[in-house]
Write a protein that holds these residues in place. Structure first.
Motif: not given
Length: 302
Positions: A59-60, A3, A5, A48-50
């Motif tokens: 997922y997060r 994931a 960000l 949520e799935r990221v």
């Protein structure tokens, strides 16, 4: 896969200090959008799935104990090899402790009757930042910043190699800007990591074509020198903004068996010498990860 960000990377100097210790595992209850399989390791609640790859969904997860959010990888149902990728990655990460390697938190198998029931999972540090694939797409990078990244990444590879392991899939998308002061970058995705000397497994991918060493492309036994070559191609791409061996998978594989990657004469002579050594056709001429880390630290001090 991991994931991501977007956030700026930070760096506190040439030393990459020890990473925090990992924590333990088990499972529990209600999910957002799923039934009864949303709290893993007794504390990480799926949100949520990221991301989704061929072997895992990512997922997060929120830490109900108040810690930072985490990333959870859950094996995609179907192929047994998907389970093996997650189990392998969890086993590998649990043995590693380095600030430039994504941190292991927990692993296990989901229980209950939810969407993910019976699948192996891995809880790991959430990678905050963009991948070096995104950075490479923006064009050339400043040499001092590249040297800092190279220093920490080669130290991480030296740590991995000291455990007798070969990553086998070093590429820009598996190298993340961290946004943390303890290290500017981290290596992620250890799903196909193998023991040095291990032969390729039937049905399991052995890396990404555009970043394979010539001997990895030929299907030989895993060697530490594979990771050195792959990292050399990554650093060259960050210098030039272009893949060293572009084209289709077949074109890329064939090209590297006939020649070394082109390292532009316009580069700083010390950088050019470094990149040529990392991507030498003869694996015996490549430096070890520890030697490469020392060279990168010297380039950073310049």
């Amino acid at each position: 896969m991991s994931a991501t960000l977007a956030t700026p990377a930070g760096f506190a100097g040439p030393t990459c200090p020890a990473a925090p210790a990992a924590s333990g595992a088990s499972i529990g209850r209600h999910a957002v959008g799923h039934a009864k399989d949303a709290v893993l390791a007794g504390r990480y609640e799926l949100r949520e799935r990221v991301g989704r790859g061929s072997a895992a969904e990512v997922y997060r997860a929120v830490d109900l104990a108040g810690g930072p959010d985490a990333a959870v990888k859950i094996a995609v149902a179907g192929e047994p090899k998907n389970r093996n990728v997650i189990l392998n990655e969890a086993a590998v990460l649990a043995t590693l402790d380095h600030p430039s390697i994504i941190r292991f938190i927990a692993s296990g198998t989901t229980r209950g009757d939810g969407t993910h029931a019976g699948r192996p999972y891995l809880v790991e540090e959430l990678a905050l930042g963009q991948s070096l694939a995104r950075v490479a797409a923006l064009g050339r990078c400043p040499e001092r910043e590249l040297a800092a990244w190279a220093h920490c990444l080669f130290e991480a590879l030296a740590h991995l190699h000291s455990h007798g392991l070969v990553h086998r899939d070093i590429k820009p998308s598996n190298l993340m800007l961290s946004g943390l002061r303890r290290s500017p970058v981290r290596i992620i995705d250890f799903g196909i990591t193998a023991r040095s000397g291990a032969s390729p497994e039937p049905g399991i991918s052995s890396g990404t074509v555009h970043y394979m060493s010539p001997e990895q492309a030929s299907g030989g036994a895993a060697r530490h020198s594979w990771d050195i070559y792959s990292m050399g191609l990554v650093l060259l791409e960050l210098h030039t903004g272009a893949k060293a061996f572009p084209g289709t998978a077949v074109e890329s594989l064939v090209a590297r068996t006939f020649r070394s990657p082109h390292v532009p004469d316009s580069l700083d002579p010390e950088w050019r010498s470094f990149l040529c050594s990392l991507t030498a056709m003869d694996s015996a001429e490549r430096p070890t990860a520890a030697e490469a880390a020392v060279t990168a630290a010297r380039l950073m001090r310049r």
